[in-house]
Design a protein around this motif. Structure first.
Motif, mmCIF file in Angstrom:
data_model
loop_
_atom_site.group_PDB
_atom_site.id
_atom_site.type_symbol
_atom_site.label_atom_id
_atom_site.label_comp_id
_atom_site.label_asym_id
_atom_site.label_seq_id
_atom_site.Cartn_x
_atom_site.Cartn_y
_atom_site.Cartn_z
ATOM 1 N N SER A 180 0.818 -1.217 0.000
ATOM 2 C CA SER A 180 0.000 0.000 0.000
ATOM 3 C C SER A 180 0.850 1.263 0.000
ATOM 4 N N ARG A 201 -4.782 2.884 -4.129
ATOM 5 C CA ARG A 201 -5.868 2.056 -3.618
ATOM 6 C C ARG A 201 -6.694 1.418 -4.726
ATOM 7 N N TYR A 231 -5.514 -2.021 -5.815
ATOM 8 C CA TYR A 231 -5.256 -3.074 -4.829
ATOM 9 C C TYR A 231 -5.667 -4.471 -5.323
ATOM 10 N N SER A 291 -6.909 -11.240 0.236
ATOM 11 C CA SER A 291 -5.929 -10.164 0.076
ATOM 12 C C SER A 291 -6.610 -8.861 -0.304
ATOM 13 N N THR A 292 -7.574 -8.943 -1.199
ATOM 14 C CA THR A 292 -8.290 -7.740 -1.617
ATOM 15 C C THR A 292 -9.091 -7.146 -0.461
ATOM 16 N N GLN A 295 -6.622 -5.401 2.026
ATOM 17 C CA GLN A 295 -6.014 -4.178 1.509
ATOM 18 C C GLN A 295 -7.035 -3.047 1.430
ATOM 19 N N VAL A 296 -8.236 -3.345 0.969
ATOM 20 C CA VAL A 296 -9.233 -2.297 0.770
ATOM 21 C C VAL A 296 -9.787 -1.784 2.093
ATOM 22 N N ASN A 323 -3.976 2.712 5.780
ATOM 23 C CA ASN A 323 -2.536 2.474 5.607
ATOM 24 C C ASN A 323 -1.784 2.493 6.927
ATOM 25 N N LYS A 362 -1.938 -1.008 8.544
ATOM 26 C CA LYS A 362 -1.653 -2.193 7.732
ATOM 27 C C LYS A 362 -0.761 -3.188 8.471
#
Length: 446
Positions: free
Chosen positions: A161, A166, A169, A360-361, A364-365, A369, A372
Motif C-alpha cells: 500500500s 488504492r 489493490y 488479500s483484496t 487491503q481495501v 494504511n 496495515k
C-alpha cells in the motif's frame, strides 16, 4: 475512520451525492497490468519471488532431511511448530513496528537474517554427521527463521500500500499471488532436484544465493513509509487499537477465521514425505512435484484473476472454494495413485488461489494504511502461522489416527468450518468486491 485519499478519488465521484462513476471504476480495476507498471512494485515482486524460492527450497530440504534422519511423522509436524511459535510470539509487536518504522528497512533486516540462517544450515549440515546433534540444531535455526518471518509479513503487506494506489489493490493482489505461486511451483521442484544432485548442505547454500539476490531487490526500493510522527501512543495501546479494528469488522475477522481453521485442518503438506516414500514408493523429485502441484494450480488461478478479477458474489465464491479445497484433501488422502494425487493437489491449489485473492483484496481495501502492519500481524497469527501449526496438527493426527484417516479427517473438518462460517458471518457471505471498492471510494471522497 478512513482519511481523504486525494484528488483522484474526488474526480471520479459525481458532484451530486459524490457517486462513483462505475465506468471509471471498471477501467481502474480491470486493467490487468495496472500495478505491474509501477517500478517499485516490480522490484517488490522480484524480491518476493526470490524470497519464496529460497524458503520453498529450504522447507523442502528440511522436511526431507528431518525425515531421513528420524523417520518420524511427529518430527515432520514439529518442523512447522518450531517456526510458527516464534512467529506468533512476535507477531503483534512486529505489527506495531511495521506501522511506526520504515517498512522497507524492516524487510531488509529480515532478509539479511534469513540469508544468515540459510548459510548456517548449510555449514552445520556439512560439518555435523551425528543426527542427535544435527536435528536439534536444525530446529533452533528454523525457530530463528520463524522469528524473523514474524516481522516480514506485516512489513511486506504494508509496503504494497506504500507503493500501489488504492484503486489498484485488487490487481496488485492478483499479481502478488501470481508471482508467489510461480515461486512456490518452482521452489519445491528446484529443491527436489538440488537435494538429489547436491544433498542438503549445498541445497541450503544454493537457497542462500537466491536470498541474497532478493536482498538486492529490496535494497533498490525507493519507497518510504509515510509515518505520522505526531501520533503519540504506547506500544500496548497501538496493538490494542489494531486488535479492536480487526475484531470489530465481521468481513475481515470472518475471512481470517475461515482460512485459519481450513488450513489448520485441511493441509497435508507436512505428511507429503511419508506419502512419497511409503504410499507411492518414490524419492525427493516426486516429493518436489507433490509440493509444487498446489502452487501450479494456484498460479493458474492467480494468472487468470489478473485478467478476470472476482467482483460479484466474492463471498459465496470464497466459501465454495474452501469447501472444494476440503473435498480435494479427502480425495488426496484416499488416493493410492501418484498421478491422481498430483491432480487433486493441483486442484486444491486452484481453489486456494481464489481464497488468497479474495482475502488479500478484502484486507487491503478495508484497512487504513497506518494500520496495515497491525492488521497483517493479526492475519499472520490467523493465517500465516496456521500453515505451520497445521503441519504440527497433521503430524500429531497422523501419529494418533494413522496417515490416511488423519488427512480425511482434516478435509471433513474444513467443510464443517465452511458451513459454520457461512451461517455466522452473513456479511462475508454476501460480499461483493465491486461494491466494497465503490463504498470505499465514496468514503475516501467525503
Amino acid at each position: 475512520m478512513f482519511v481523504r485519499y486525494g484528488n483522484l478519488h474526488q474526480s471520479i465521484c459525481e458532484s451530486s451525492g459524490h457517486r462513483l462513476s462505475q465506468t471509471l471504476l471498471e477501467s481502474m480495476t480491470n486493467d490487468p497490468y495496472a500495478a505491474i507498471k509501477i517500478r517499485d512494485f516490480r522490484l517488490l515482486l522480484a524480491g518476493r519471488l526470490l524470497v519464496t524460492l529460497a524458503l520453498q527450497i529450504q522447507g523442502m530440504a528440511i522436511g526431507w532431511q528431518i525425515y531421513a534422519l528420524t523417520k518420524s511423522a511427529l518430527y515432520l509436524g514439529l518442523i512447522g511448530l518450531s517456526e510458527a511459535l516464534p512467529s506468533i510470539g512476535v507477531a503483534l509487536y512486529a505489527g506495531h513496528v511495521a506501522d511506526v518504522v520504515d517498512r522497507s528497512l524492516i524487510i531488509r533486516l529480515v532478509i539479511s537474517t534469513l540469508f544468515v540462517t540459510l548459510l548456517v544450515l548449510g555449514f552445520c549440515s556439512l560439518g555435523i554427521g551425528d543426527a542427535h546433534i544435527l536435528v536439534p540444531i536444525i530446529f533452533v535455526i528454523n525457530a530463528l527463521a520463524g522469528f524473523a518471518r514474524g516481522f516480514y509479513a506485516p512489513a511486506i503487506f504494508g509496503t504494497v500500500s506504500d507503493i500501489v494506489p488504492r484503486e489498484h489493490y485488487p490487481n496488485a493482489a492478483a499479481w502478488n499471488s501470481t508471482v508467489w505461486q510461480a515461486s512456490a511451483v518452482a521452489g519445491p521442484l528446484l529443491g527436489g532436484g538440488l537435494y538429489v544432485w547436491l544433498q542438503a548442505p549445498k541445497t541450503y547454500l544454493a537457497a542462500s544465493i537466491l536470498m541474497f539476490a532478493s536482498l538486492c531487490c529490496f535494497l533498490a526500493l525507493k519507497v518510504k513509509t509515510n509515518i505520522d510522527k505526531t501520533k503519540k501512543i504506547s506500544v500496548y495501546d497501538n496493538i490494542i487499537e489494531g486488535l479492536k479494528f480487526v475484531f470489530s469488522r465481521q468481513i475481515i475477522c470472518g475471512a481470517m477465521a475461515l482460512d485459519l481453521f481450513a488450513v489448520l485442518f485441511g493441509g497435508a503438506v507436512a505428511l507429503l514425505p511419508i506419502f512419497t516414500s511409503e504410499i507411492f514408493h518414490l524419492g525427493p523429485p516426486a516429493l518436489g512435484l507433490l509440493r509444487g502441484a498446489p502452487s501450479v494450480g494456484a498460479f493458474l488461478t492467480a494468472a487468470f484473476l489478473t485478467h478476470r478479477p472476482i467482483n460479484k458474489d466474492a463471498g459465496v465464491v470464497l466459501l465454495w472454494a474452501i469447501a472444494g479445497f476440503g473435498l480435494c484433501m479427502i480425495g488426496f488422502g484416499l488416493s493410492k495413485n501418484f498421478y491422481v494425487s498430483l491432480l487433486l493437489l493441483a486442484l486444491s491449489g486452484m481453489l486456494d488461489g481464489i481464497s488468497v485473492y479474495v482475502r488479500s483484496t478484502i484486507f487491503q481495501v478495508l484497512t487504513p494504511n497506518d494500520m496495515k502492519g497491525r492488521v497483517a500481524a493479526v492475519n499472520s497469527i490467523f493465517i500465516g502461522s496456521s500453515n505451520e501449526i497445521g503441519e504440527f496438527e497433521s503430524g500429531v493426527t497422523a501419529k494418533l489416527m494413522g496417515l490416511v484417516p488423519s488427512v480425511v479427517f482434516g478435509g471433513c473438518m474444513t467443510i464443517i468450518v465452511v458451513l459454520f462460517t457461512a451461517l455466522k458471518a452473513p456479511k462475508l457471505r454476501k460480499l461483493h468486491i465491486d461494491k466494497l471498492l465503490e463504498e470505499d471510494t465514496q468514503i475516501a471522497s467525503n
